[in-house]
Design an enzyme around this catalytic site. Sequence first.
Site, PDB file in Angstrom:
ATOM      1  N   ARG A 175      -4.084 -17.411 -38.722  1.00 46.79           N
ATOM      2  CA  ARG A 175      -4.766 -18.375 -39.571  1.00 46.79           C
ATOM      3  C   ARG A 175      -6.049 -17.734 -40.067  1.00 46.79           C
ATOM      4  O   ARG A 175      -6.458 -16.667 -39.602  1.00 46.79           O
ATOM      5  CB  ARG A 175      -5.026 -19.683 -38.823  1.00 46.79           C
ATOM      6  CG  ARG A 175      -5.861 -19.515 -37.577  1.00 46.79           C
ATOM      7  CD  ARG A 175      -5.647 -20.688 -36.608  1.00 46.79           C
ATOM      8  NE  ARG A 175      -6.331 -20.407 -35.363  1.00 46.79           N
ATOM      9  CZ  ARG A 175      -7.595 -20.748 -35.114  1.00 46.79           C
ATOM     10  NH1 ARG A 175      -8.309 -21.370 -36.011  1.00 46.79           N
ATOM     11  NH2 ARG A 175      -8.161 -20.453 -33.954  1.00 46.79           N
ATOM     12  N   LYS A 176      -6.689 -18.374 -41.009  1.00 47.05           N
ATOM     13  CA  LYS A 176      -7.760 -17.699 -41.738  1.00 47.05           C
ATOM     14  C   LYS A 176      -9.047 -17.507 -40.927  1.00 47.05           C
ATOM     15  O   LYS A 176      -9.543 -16.412 -40.793  1.00 47.05           O
ATOM     16  CB  LYS A 176      -8.062 -18.481 -43.028  1.00 47.05           C
ATOM     17  CG  LYS A 176      -9.186 -17.931 -43.887  1.00 47.05           C
ATOM     18  CD  LYS A 176      -8.734 -16.771 -44.756  1.00 47.05           C
ATOM     19  CE  LYS A 176      -9.882 -16.158 -45.550  1.00 47.05           C
ATOM     20  NZ  LYS A 176      -9.563 -14.822 -46.003  1.00 47.05           N
ATOM     21  N   VAL A 177      -9.608 -18.588 -40.422  1.00 48.12           N
ATOM     22  CA  VAL A 177     -10.876 -18.445 -39.698  1.00 48.12           C
ATOM     23  C   VAL A 177     -10.614 -18.442 -38.201  1.00 48.12           C
ATOM     24  O   VAL A 177      -9.998 -19.348 -37.658  1.00 48.12           O
ATOM     25  CB  VAL A 177     -11.855 -19.597 -40.043  1.00 48.12           C
ATOM     26  CG1 VAL A 177     -13.131 -19.467 -39.233  1.00 48.12           C
ATOM     27  CG2 VAL A 177     -12.176 -19.573 -41.526  1.00 48.12           C
TER      28      VAL A 177
END
Lengths: 341, 341
Positions: A335-337
């Site tokens: 996932r991104k963060v």
Amino acid sequence: MTTQMLQEIGEAGDAAARQLGQNAERLAELGARLRALDPPLVATIGRGSSDCCALYLKYLVEILSGVPCASIGPSIATLYRTPMRLAGSVSVAISQSGRSPDIVEMQRAARDGGALALALVNDVASPLAQEAEILLPLCAGTERSVAATKSMIAGLVGGASLVAAWREDRQLAAALAGLPDVLRAQAAPPPATILERLANARSAFVLGRGATLAIAAEAALKLKETCAIHAEAYSAAEVLHGPAELVAPGFPVIAFLPSDAAREGMLPTLTALADAGATVITIEAGGADESDRLATARVGAPLLEPIVMIHRFYRLAEALALRLGRDPDRPRNLRKVTETV
Amino acid sequence: MTTQMLQEIGEAGDAAARQLGQNAERLAELGARLRALDPPLVATIGRGSSDCCALYLKYLVEILSGVPCASIGPSIATLYRTPMRLAGSVSVAISQSGRSPDIVEMQRAARDGGALALALVNDVASPLAQEAEILLPLCAGTERSVAATKSMIAGLVGGASLVAAWREDRQLAAALAGLPDVLRAQAAPPPATILERLANARSAFVLGRGATLAIAAEAALKLKETCAIHAEAYSAAEVLHGPAELVAPGFPVIAFLPSDAAREGMLPTLTALADAGATVITIEAGGADESDRLATARVGAPLLEPIVMIHRFYRLAEALALRLGRDPDRPRNLRKVTETV
């Protein structure tokens, strides 16, 4: 299909132009402040791609100033609670989101330890940006692709412009000014023959030496993230010592060949790996693409070449992911963060 | 078949005892000198296993003193010819042979740059030993196996005893004194069930956090060198950010679990990797071997555990190489002394 990753690779030149324009005044002030401070040490704080960016900054700082540069693991602050001794030094935290709690905490610890706290951050409203004494915004704009590209390019540009301002390096500054147009013009897809050579790879080495070692690390991370190829970065000076035991016929070796003093020493290493059966693909400045060579645009300073090289490499990683039937914008496990505590 | 590697793993305890005995006086003097110097920075110089040893030293120095520690790439001296600015600092060069020209040249450059030049070297007649202002002999004896084991253990012991003497750390010193017997008593072969689980691996992650990250790097190097398994080391804090995309059912993850503050944060990461299908094997202090757990002897200080853990891991690497039909003493592509220029 146009991926977000491809779109954002294409925006890297504009991001670099925006950053260089907006930070010009801050950089001049920062350069003067660093010359007055004359730090004995630069400490860097970052994870993942941002730590690759920190490694690029390390090479630039050490090559152009002789000042040692240390990457400090956030665990020193978050787990071991050791007060760092950084009086008179500069700490440079690098992050796209500026939201990872361990990076923020380590930055605070560096500042408490006496360092002048700089941050290269894309999100200027983030906690890391707030924590900094001097903020250099990356100006990359919103990044939606899980695989960071334009924000990473922006981080490399931020590091190079920081060093150029500090050292009053006119050659580097002039080359930086020309970099956005170089990136905008570099839009050719990688040759299908290179994709073909990598299509069956499960494992690979990515080599660099000097400043290109930093982008070798970033490229290896991207091959894992977007293509699920187990690519590992190595210094061309180290790969023959033990890692080369993996090399069997067809084992892919991707080498970022710089134009500077590091180039000559890499060539015999590549020959030795090819003799052991490796499929060697080089990425180097100038000339034309071939089935075993990805050509990058020329830029006026060898130490900026890694930025142009990783930019071109990103297109290779994106195209290879699609060739392998993967969507680089939608990895399976990521996932991104990420928020490490 | 008894390999040289196995024999030398068995000699590590004696080597540690010899070193601690012979260096006692030098270490006391060195400790006093470091306290008087009060260095703002420790610079390390090493390649391959020795650079993993330098990473262990970095964690010990930063955790126990807060003084930043930077690994300096030899290319700064050998290729870029940048005079390093290391006045008031300590440089620590680490090498078994002491004969790699780039390490010798970087050590000279560090000394020219104002650093107090220490060397941890096994061959005391080597150029690197001659170049040092203060020599800490590793006392490992002749090492014939291509895969360094007892000299690496000796390097880790040298690093820990250096920090213990400098910081006058009595707990660390007392635990070090007991370490040789701990190593001598740790002779059990790894369980066949663990070898079985790794027998089909072509690729793997080796995880650590804090000081165990250094031995994760060394273990990954050894798996490549002796077993031709593409093992890569990662911080447990980073592996989920992008590298985890490689994890598919059966992907092996070997985790060095420390007993200190770094332990808790690793456990959810291992659970997440297991949930994604990974075969997780932990190496941790105390308890008994299981099919997914290699138990190591207890030692009186958590920061010394990495030494005991890597010692036990070496037997695993040696046994796995034989299980795979490989001779760890005769790798295909490697030779013992590498000389990078």
